[in-house]
Design a protein around this motif. Sequence first.
Motif, PDB file in Angstrom:
ATOM      1  N   PRO A 149      49.825  57.737  28.178  1.00 55.92           N
ATOM      2  CA  PRO A 149      48.960  58.478  28.389  1.00 55.92           C
ATOM      3  C   PRO A 149      49.964  58.940  29.584  1.00 55.92           C
ATOM      4  O   PRO A 149      50.056  57.925  30.423  1.00 55.92           O
ATOM      5  CB  PRO A 149      47.248  58.071  27.808  1.00 55.92           C
ATOM      6  N   GLN A 150      49.895  60.437  29.499  1.00 57.95           N
ATOM      7  CA  GLN A 150      49.810  61.129  31.240  1.00 57.95           C
ATOM      8  C   GLN A 150      48.732  60.850  31.653  1.00 57.95           C
ATOM      9  O   GLN A 150      47.433  59.957  31.209  1.00 57.95           O
ATOM     10  CB  GLN A 150      49.765  62.420  30.810  1.00 57.95           C
ATOM     11  N   GLN A 151      48.705  61.035  33.309  1.00 56.06           N
ATOM     12  CA  GLN A 151      47.675  60.568  34.206  1.00 56.06           C
ATOM     13  C   GLN A 151      46.799  61.280  34.611  1.00 56.06           C
ATOM     14  O   GLN A 151      46.200  61.871  33.575  1.00 56.06           O
ATOM     15  CB  GLN A 151      48.392  60.522  35.888  1.00 56.06           C
ATOM     16  N   GLY A 152      45.289  60.067  34.510  1.00 57.73           N
ATOM     17  CA  GLY A 152      44.037  61.180  34.067  1.00 57.73           C
ATOM     18  C   GLY A 152      43.542  60.771  32.672  1.00 57.73           C
ATOM     19  O   GLY A 152      42.798  61.211  32.257  1.00 57.73           O
ATOM     20  N   LYS A 153      44.863  60.031  31.626  1.00 54.83           N
ATOM     21  CA  LYS A 153      43.982  59.693  30.542  1.00 54.83           C
ATOM     22  C   LYS A 153      43.921  58.380  30.574  1.00 54.83           C
ATOM     23  O   LYS A 153      45.155  57.650  30.982  1.00 54.83           O
ATOM     24  CB  LYS A 153      44.511  61.239  29.080  1.00 54.83           C
ATOM     25  N   THR A 154      43.239  58.169  29.284  1.00 55.56           N
ATOM     26  CA  THR A 154      43.406  56.209  28.396  1.00 55.56           C
ATOM     27  C   THR A 154      44.254  56.549  26.649  1.00 55.56           C
ATOM     28  O   THR A 154      44.003  57.206  26.469  1.00 55.56           O
ATOM     29  CB  THR A 154      42.095  55.746  29.229  1.00 55.56           C
ATOM     30  N   ARG A 155      44.404  54.955  27.014  1.00 58.36           N
ATOM     31  CA  ARG A 155      44.671  54.776  25.589  1.00 58.36           C
ATOM     32  C   ARG A 155      43.647  55.238  24.494  1.00 58.36           C
ATOM     33  O   ARG A 155      44.158  55.905  23.984  1.00 58.36           O
ATOM     34  CB  ARG A 155      44.668  53.462  25.433  1.00 58.36           C
ATOM     35  N   ALA A 156      42.403  55.553  24.829  1.00 55.57           N
ATOM     36  CA  ALA A 156      41.150  55.525  24.299  1.00 55.57           C
ATOM     37  C   ALA A 156      41.409  57.249  23.620  1.00 55.57           C
ATOM     38  O   ALA A 156      40.484  57.559  22.666  1.00 55.57           O
ATOM     39  CB  ALA A 156      39.919  55.769  24.682  1.00 55.57           C
ATOM     40  N   ASP A 157      42.015  58.186  24.738  1.00 60.14           N
ATOM     41  CA  ASP A 157      41.903  59.123  24.586  1.00 60.14           C
ATOM     42  C   ASP A 157      43.326  59.278  23.428  1.00 60.14           C
ATOM     43  O   ASP A 157      43.100  60.980  23.027  1.00 60.14           O
ATOM     44  CB  ASP A 157      42.874  59.444  25.731  1.00 60.14           C
ATOM     45  N   HIS A 158      44.191  58.386  23.031  1.00 64.71           N
ATOM     46  CA  HIS A 158      44.873  58.825  22.176  1.00 64.71           C
ATOM     47  C   HIS A 158      45.088  58.096  20.774  1.00 64.71           C
ATOM     48  O   HIS A 158      46.097  57.406  20.127  1.00 64.71           O
ATOM     49  CB  HIS A 158      46.054  58.384  22.559  1.00 64.71           C
TER      50      HIS A 158
END
Length: 463
Positions: free
Chosen positions: A384-393
Amino acid sequence: MTCLDRLKAELPHALRDVEDRYLEEPRGRWRGKALAVVAPSSTDEVAQVLQIAGEKRTPVIPYSGGTGLVSGQIKEHGAPPILLSMERMSAVRAMDAQAGTMVVEAGAILQNVHSVAEADGWIFPLTLASQGSARIGGLLATNAGGVNVIRYGNARDLVLGVEAVLADGTVINGLSPLRKNNMGYDLRHLLIGSEGTLGVITAATLRLFPMPSTTGAALMAVPSAQAALELLRMAQSQIGEGISAFELIGRAGFDFLAEVGPEVRVPLSEVPDWCCLIDLGLAQGAPEEALEALFAEAFEAGLVTDGAIAQSEQQRLDFWNIRESIPEANRRIGSVSSHDIAVPVAQVPAFIAEASGRLQKINTFRINCFGHLGDGNLHYNVFPQQGKTRADHQGEAAAVKACVHDLVHEMGGSVSAEHGIGRLKVGDLERYGDPGKLTAMRAIKQALDPLNILNPGAVLRSE
């Protein structure tokens, strides 16, 4: 009597507590279960365990160092298995310093094998980040690769013979050190890479190589993956078989190390988009001179823009520490999808360019691409991009994996380069594997393990 009762009655000294270390895989993504953990001390005891398991129709999972990344050693569903730990079978049975061979048991830790070989002036060249805990049995069961494949080959190329126990308890005594032996089927190569689904490897005769007189390493910044490939060809032309490893490292690896650690020192004027870690082992001559000559010609040709050549063994190890720290940085960030893939070496630059474009149609990701350029094996990991996590995707992970693996397949590559199939990639094998090969594999499994007790659900789907 139940299976567990039989084990307690006949092999009480071999039973171990079912500790968490046996049930967890390195990335913490799966947790297994076990009826019992049995740690035999001899091949005869391995045979005894398999005979009991067969009579009671109890699954058996061979357990080595527990470092596998495709859930080959973890069984989450179905009947609890016997975990057959090889930890007590760790002896070096024989060392032949004249012939350059070593007979070791399956539980021998790879680093210890290195030390024994080096004490007599030889090397066992299978080298990988987990060598302090990985055991020979698991490395052979997965046909492990590592960083030195370009020069020495995979695990299968480093073994002259194996001793193994089949599902019914039959022992195969195949530890012959002969390099020419055409007496029937080569069961050694059938068992190596079978991930414990056809038999349990209990010992192996390893092929050793003379220790290089001198070693050296360099980090060279290159403007593109294509330039890295051309640098590889130039290095092979200039240095030949003296190249022990040729690693490709993308900028994201350095960025991740700076972001989450482990802390490393990059010995270049600035962080490059791409660089190559080149490792040499020479019988004669100075590695530093060979690497300086390579750099000079490559710089003149526009293939390198910066570089650092190790001036000591410690500096060489520091260069390798950068490369070996990248997987830990990956783990700390958490990938959307990780891929252990191989494409034909000449296709590596095209794959990198095309994969990035295809993934952008799904979402915007960070890609950390690094690996063994010399044999086309890339660790192509999507984050993920910085500021996001695996869970966001989470909802995109399957599409990301399919995108990468479809392209690998289109380019004539493999979606499992060195980690094996385990349970994680059974569906991938069915999707991308050759139908004829799968038919043959199922027939072999049925012939050698008709009760399907050996690591059921790994490599081939259990019916």
